[in-house]
Design a protein around this motif. Structure first.
Motif, mmCIF file in Angstrom:
data_model
loop_
_atom_site.group_PDB
_atom_site.id
_atom_site.type_symbol
_atom_site.label_atom_id
_atom_site.label_comp_id
_atom_site.label_asym_id
_atom_site.label_seq_id
_atom_site.Cartn_x
_atom_site.Cartn_y
_atom_site.Cartn_z
ATOM 1 N N SER A 1 0.916 -1.400 -0.204
ATOM 2 C CA SER A 1 -0.321 0.081 0.063
ATOM 3 C C SER A 1 0.884 1.596 0.566
ATOM 4 O O SER A 1 0.062 2.652 -0.067
ATOM 5 C CB SER A 1 -0.827 -0.303 1.221
ATOM 6 O OG SER A 1 -0.244 0.027 2.099
ATOM 7 N N THR A 2 2.018 1.204 0.476
ATOM 8 C CA THR A 2 2.566 2.048 0.096
ATOM 9 C C THR A 2 4.765 1.914 -0.421
ATOM 10 O O THR A 2 5.020 1.045 -0.058
ATOM 11 C CB THR A 2 3.208 3.018 1.529
ATOM 12 O OG1 THR A 2 4.035 1.949 2.819
ATOM 13 C CG2 THR A 2 1.530 3.323 2.564
ATOM 14 N N ILE A 3 4.921 2.683 -1.113
ATOM 15 C CA ILE A 3 6.482 2.843 -1.000
ATOM 16 C C ILE A 3 7.600 3.085 -0.173
ATOM 17 O O ILE A 3 7.667 4.304 0.129
ATOM 18 C CB ILE A 3 6.655 3.287 -2.568
ATOM 19 C CG1 ILE A 3 5.461 2.576 -3.593
ATOM 20 C CG2 ILE A 3 7.478 2.652 -3.169
ATOM 21 C CD1 ILE A 3 5.457 1.208 -4.050
ATOM 22 N N PRO A 4 8.110 2.358 0.508
ATOM 23 C CA PRO A 4 8.986 2.811 1.277
ATOM 24 C C PRO A 4 10.455 3.805 0.498
ATOM 25 O O PRO A 4 10.712 3.214 -0.917
ATOM 26 C CB PRO A 4 9.612 1.878 1.830
ATOM 27 C CG PRO A 4 9.194 0.704 2.122
ATOM 28 C CD PRO A 4 8.007 0.696 0.536
ATOM 29 N N ASP A 5 10.983 4.551 0.887
ATOM 30 C CA ASP A 5 12.287 5.911 0.702
ATOM 31 C C ASP A 5 12.744 4.833 -0.069
ATOM 32 O O ASP A 5 13.592 4.767 -1.254
ATOM 33 C CB ASP A 5 12.713 6.601 1.017
ATOM 34 C CG ASP A 5 11.253 7.966 1.380
ATOM 35 O OD1 ASP A 5 10.082 7.429 0.431
ATOM 36 O OD2 ASP A 5 11.292 8.806 2.032
ATOM 37 N N ARG B 1 10.975 2.691 -11.935
ATOM 38 C CA ARG B 1 11.940 3.067 -10.460
ATOM 39 C C ARG B 1 10.543 3.616 -9.750
ATOM 40 O O ARG B 1 9.689 4.121 -10.171
ATOM 41 C CB ARG B 1 12.610 4.024 -10.982
ATOM 42 C CG ARG B 1 13.498 4.289 -9.767
ATOM 43 C CD ARG B 1 14.610 5.128 -10.088
ATOM 44 N NE ARG B 1 15.759 4.559 -10.536
ATOM 45 C CZ ARG B 1 15.971 3.667 -10.444
ATOM 46 N NH1 ARG B 1 17.019 2.864 -8.921
ATOM 47 N NH2 ARG B 1 17.316 3.371 -11.384
ATOM 48 N N LEU B 2 10.486 2.777 -8.231
ATOM 49 C CA LEU B 2 9.678 2.646 -7.574
ATOM 50 C C LEU B 2 10.781 4.302 -6.893
ATOM 51 O O LEU B 2 10.846 4.197 -5.824
ATOM 52 C CB LEU B 2 9.398 2.308 -6.419
ATOM 53 C CG LEU B 2 9.628 0.839 -7.378
ATOM 54 C CD1 LEU B 2 8.633 -0.430 -6.318
ATOM 55 C CD2 LEU B 2 8.229 0.879 -7.993
ATOM 56 N N LEU B 3 9.796 4.976 -7.184
ATOM 57 C CA LEU B 3 9.674 6.568 -6.523
ATOM 58 C C LEU B 3 9.307 6.655 -5.147
ATOM 59 O O LEU B 3 8.395 6.521 -5.426
ATOM 60 C CB LEU B 3 10.410 7.513 -7.600
ATOM 61 C CG LEU B 3 10.958 7.527 -8.950
ATOM 62 C CD1 LEU B 3 10.667 8.504 -10.223
ATOM 63 C CD2 LEU B 3 12.261 7.764 -8.385
ATOM 64 N N PRO B 4 9.157 7.874 -4.797
ATOM 65 C CA PRO B 4 8.792 8.254 -3.824
ATOM 66 C C PRO B 4 8.024 9.475 -3.362
ATOM 67 O O PRO B 4 8.400 10.056 -4.961
ATOM 68 C CB PRO B 4 9.541 9.015 -2.276
ATOM 69 C CG PRO B 4 10.831 8.831 -3.034
ATOM 70 C CD PRO B 4 11.221 8.053 -4.600
ATOM 71 N N GLY B 5 6.302 9.578 -2.865
ATOM 72 C CA GLY B 5 5.768 9.797 -3.030
ATOM 73 C C GLY B 5 4.349 9.760 -4.569
ATOM 74 O O GLY B 5 3.556 10.930 -4.774
ATOM 75 N N LYS B 6 4.965 8.895 -5.178
ATOM 76 C CA LYS B 6 3.940 8.526 -5.559
ATOM 77 C C LYS B 6 3.061 7.069 -5.650
ATOM 78 O O LYS B 6 2.115 5.855 -6.379
ATOM 79 C CB LYS B 6 4.819 7.957 -7.424
ATOM 80 C CG LYS B 6 5.544 9.168 -7.935
ATOM 81 C CD LYS B 6 5.236 9.972 -8.230
ATOM 82 C CE LYS B 6 5.600 11.084 -8.886
ATOM 83 N NZ LYS B 6 4.967 11.888 -10.409
ATOM 84 N N ASP B 7 2.972 6.562 -4.517
ATOM 85 C CA ASP B 7 2.167 5.848 -3.417
ATOM 86 C C ASP B 7 1.126 6.157 -4.225
ATOM 87 O O ASP B 7 0.527 4.891 -4.071
ATOM 88 C CB ASP B 7 2.049 5.952 -2.180
ATOM 89 C CG ASP B 7 3.696 6.138 -1.717
ATOM 90 O OD1 ASP B 7 4.173 6.400 -1.933
ATOM 91 O OD2 ASP B 7 3.279 6.123 -0.414
#
Length: 798
Positions: free
Chosen positions: A271-275, A290-296
């Motif tokens: 549910s959330t993407i760790p930084d 790429r799994l970028l923060p802030g785009k959860d």
């Protein structure tokens, strides 16, 4: 192990001079296909049927279409191994299949395969007397069934309003993931009041078509357990929050019960993407993943196909969920070739999991930025160790992980890798000095494609397999692994012997840039050397060693059906994508060079060539009819992206992966200075160049928006364009009437434009009335191009 010569002598392909009529779309729909076992070139030995635990029976699933009711029928058939063995030895009559369960319905959800069955996921009961399976009912729910192998009956273990997506069985315990049909995922658009919603950040389909995309709708799942006690089944729900998921790709991931039946390992959505996850490297060329923060909110949306998943250990008594590692499964970052698999040790103290990244608490963080091919996790400490790391580059020709298991002890891991189309190696790893080490490798080379060359772990010498080739329909064979002796045991399609088929063969060529291309070439029924035939080029992929009918999928592709009415068909395997504007140009040269090669061979008339684009290759086909307007004289575009401006605006907002994918292709967004690059390159700005008549297939409401730029632009320019809409269809057509219109419609389209032929069937009168109107448009346009002033008025659209 290759087949012995006697087997090849027995495999007599269908003659293109056979009696009766030529193979048609209706014949294809009615053809019985093997669903389990089913040949998959990515899994060596996938065509071999697995017998019951004690070797008494073997179970087969077959599927066929029913045009009269617009449904498909799947049958679960059982053979006795003793009867098959006696038949092989010449001591008994040909074994007769015994149907122990039959379901008539249709696939209600998107599928990753063609001809999807409504009986799936066979599991033998531990005593070998029963077969568990999922059966899809008329409402779209997959019920869990248990059928008796002796034919004494079958019954549902779950209610008709619950849909089972995955399950596993250990002893008398069944664990399964289940949704309620009435509990579909609801739109996440916030309601302001009874007349207004806050749609900011939503996907266009959630705003315009809420709850109207049933084949793609996420479902709310819980995990439940069935236990058989004192002759009765008792169900209980595992504690814990439900998860909202699409089922589209769920079969690609493991769902594995522990040996004692109290724990489960399965990838679960995050549910959330760790930084810290932004350090994990996407596959080369797919930086947009790429799994970028802030785009959860965008990345973890339940409707995202590449939504990150994480291997989770689930306690089935308490519901507690613990990640095996603080990292995602690698498929979400573009690594699809290694299978995702899980294996337990018998004492439940260690687990193997494949195709995953690993957490950050290691001495070598740089290596951990890449996927671990196979990882072990000690329990309960969750200490991870990687057997080997994978590279960033995708190489279809390399070995890729098929299966993993433990060997003779917890300290031995067996990794099976396959290399397409027919090679396999087994690597043994041993654990000592606190790490895994490669201990040996066994090679099994040149395994016959589409045949039963693999030595399976069956407990008897007798092996049951599905055998086929490009020109030989699939049949069930019984053979001896020891002697190589083999006999055909069952032909589920005897009617095909009375039909005529165009001959299929491999075809290879190079373009002027040196790119190597491969395809399947299907010649017309009654082909005569030296005669030039119209050609249709279908591009996406093909399956080596499989009996080809449509070419790959039954959405618009119609290879053998076109060959039955006088066409040469080339089914082309596309090149590896780089997600750049170079891709459609490379494939344009593929089209050109294929036509040049076949024309130089005297086989085709280069002035009568059509093209079919499906899914991703719609981009390539649309680019071709723009950049080289005279190359194709007719085109079919079926349910695909062309990465154009309108598609970016409609689907990029609300879909992080699609937005970044299209921006990567053109290296900019279409705003400010970037707009000029989009105007120069995006197909939608250049549709004035199109001269070929275009047939468009839109499948579901979202697909109408996807194809509308192409359709509306051509229609507003008075160009010949036909739009066929399947409101409830699936990307890969499954329902018989959808297949009939898609495939037969494509045949009719190319016959009209490339052969000047109209089917006299009165039911098609309206179709040909439209098309004759298009022909007038085209003739007027040709006259206008030839006119010095270019002022010849065009007729109105039909």
């Amino acid at each position: 192990m290759p087949f012995v010569a006697i087997v090849f002598a027995l495999l007599c392909p269908l003659s293109n001079e056979a009696y009766g009529h030529s193979f048609s779309v209706k014949d294809d729909i009615a053809m019985v296909r093997f669903s389990d076992p089913s040949f998959d070139p990515a899994i060596v030995g996938s065509e071999i049927a697995r017998p019951s635990p004690h070797g008494d029976y073997v179970a087969i699933v077959t599927t066929k279409g029913l045009l009269a009711t617009d449904e498909v029928e799947s049958d679960l058939t059982v053979f006795r191994m003793k009867e098959l063995s006696a038949f092989l030895d010449g001591e008994g009559t040909r074994p007769q299949p015994r149907i122990v369960a039959s379901i008539v319905s249709y696939p209600h959800r998107e599928q990753t395969i063609s001809y999807a069955p409504v009986i799936k996921d066979l599991r033998w009961s531990p005593d070998g007397k029963g077969i568990y399976f999922r059966g899809e009912n008329g409402s779209g729910a997959y019920q869990l069934y248990l059928a008796r192998a002796d034919g004494s009956g079958s019954h549902a273990l779950t209610p008709a309003d619950q849909s089972v997506d995955r399950f596993d069985v250990v002893a008398d315990t069944v664990v399964y993931k289940v949704s309620m049909l009435v509990d579909k995922h609801r739109s996440e658009i916030a309601k302001i009041n009874s007349d207004a919603f806050a749609a900011t950040g939503a996907r266009i389909q959630d705003v315009v078509f809420p709850s109207q995309l049933g084949t793609l709708e996420p479902e709310v799942f819980a995990i439940s357990v069935l236990q058989h006690t004192n002759g009765r089944w008792f169900a209980r729900r595992v504690p814990g929050d439900p998860s909202t998921e699409m089922t589209y790709l769920s079969a690609l991931f493991p769902f594995v019960l522990s040996p004692k039946g109290h724990q489960l390992v399965a990838p679960m959505p995050v549910s959330t993407i760790p930084d810290t996850w932004q350090r994990f490297e996407p596959v080369t060329g797919s930086e947009y993943l790429r799994l970028l923060p802030g785009k959860d909110a965008q990345i973890t949306n339940a409707g995202e196909t590449l939504r990150p998943l994480q291997y989770m250990l689930i306690d089935l008594d308490t519901g507690k969920r613990t990640p095996l590692t603080d990292a995602p499964n690698a498929r979400s970052l573009g690594y699809p070739f290694d299978n995702s698999r899980v294996a337990w040790t018998t004492d439940e103290k260690r687990v193997l999991a494949t195709n995953t990244f690993l957490g950050t608490h290691d001495d070598n963080p740089l290596e951990r930025n890449r996927p671990c091919g196979v990882a072990s996790f000690d329990l309960p400490s969750f200490e991870p160790r990687c057997l080997f790391f994978e590279g960033k580059d995708l190489d279809r020709t390399a070995f890729h992980i098929e299966e993993v298991s433990f060997g003779s002890s917890d300290d031995e891991a067996i990794v099976t890798l396959t290399q397409r189309p027919n090679r396999r190696v087994t690597r043994r790893y041993r654990f000592f000095q606190d790490s895994w080490h490669l201990a040996g490798e066994d090679s099994a080379a040149d395994i016959g494609t589409g045949s039963a060359g693999l030595v399976s772990p069956d407990i008897s010498d007798v092996q049951i397999s599905v055998r086929q080739s490009l020109n030989e329909p699939p049949k069930l064979w019984v053979s001896s692994r020891r002697t190589g002796k083999a006999r055909e045991a069952w032909d589920p399609n005897p009617q095909l012997a009375d039909m005529s088929f165009g001959e299929a063969s491999h075809y290879e060529w190079e373009d002027k840039s040196g790119h190597h291309w491969s395809g399947l070439l299907v010649k017309p029924v009654g082909y005569q050397s030296g005669q030039r035939y119209p050609l249709v080029v279908q591009m996406y992929n093909y399956v080596d060693g499989e009996f080809t009918t449509d070419g790959l999928h039954p959405t618009a592709f119609a290879a053998r059906h076109l060959a039955s009415v006088g066409f040469v068909v080339l089914q082309v395997r596309r090149q590896v994508d780089t997600l750049s504007e170079a891709d459609p140009e490379v494939h344009l040269e593929g089209y050109r060079s294929a036509i040049d090669s076949l024309a130089a061979a005297g086989m085709v008339d280069r002035n009568r060539v059509g093209v079919v684009g499906f899914s991703w290759t719609c981009w390539y086909a649309v680019n071709a009819i723009i950049k080289d307007p005279q190359l194709f004289k007719a085109a079919t575009i079926a349910d695909g992206l062309d990465n154009s401006y309108m598609q970016y605006l409609m689907f990029g907002a609300g879909s992080e992966s699609l937005e970044r994918q299209m921006e990567q292709i053109r290296q900019t967004a279409p705003f400010g200075h970037g707009l000029k690059k989009w105007v120069d390159e995006a197909p939608g700005f250049h549709l004035d160049q199109v001269q070929a008549p275009v047939r468009i297939e839109a499948i579901n409401p979202l697909s109408v928006l996807q194809e509308w730029e192409l359709y509306a632009s051509l229609r507003l320019q008075n160009k010949p364009v036909d739009l066929i809409y399947f409101p409830h269809g699936t990307h890969i057509h499954q329902k018989p009437l959808e297949r009939l219109e898609s495939q037969q419609g494509s045949v009719d389209w190319f016959r009209f434009w490339l052969q000047g032929y109209e089917d006299p069937d009165p039911a098609k009168a309206a179709q040909y009335e439209r098309w004759r109107g298009f022909a007038k448009l085209r003739a007027a346009a040709a006259q206008s191009y030839a006119s010095p002033t270019g002022t010849t008025p065009a007729p109105s659209l039909p």
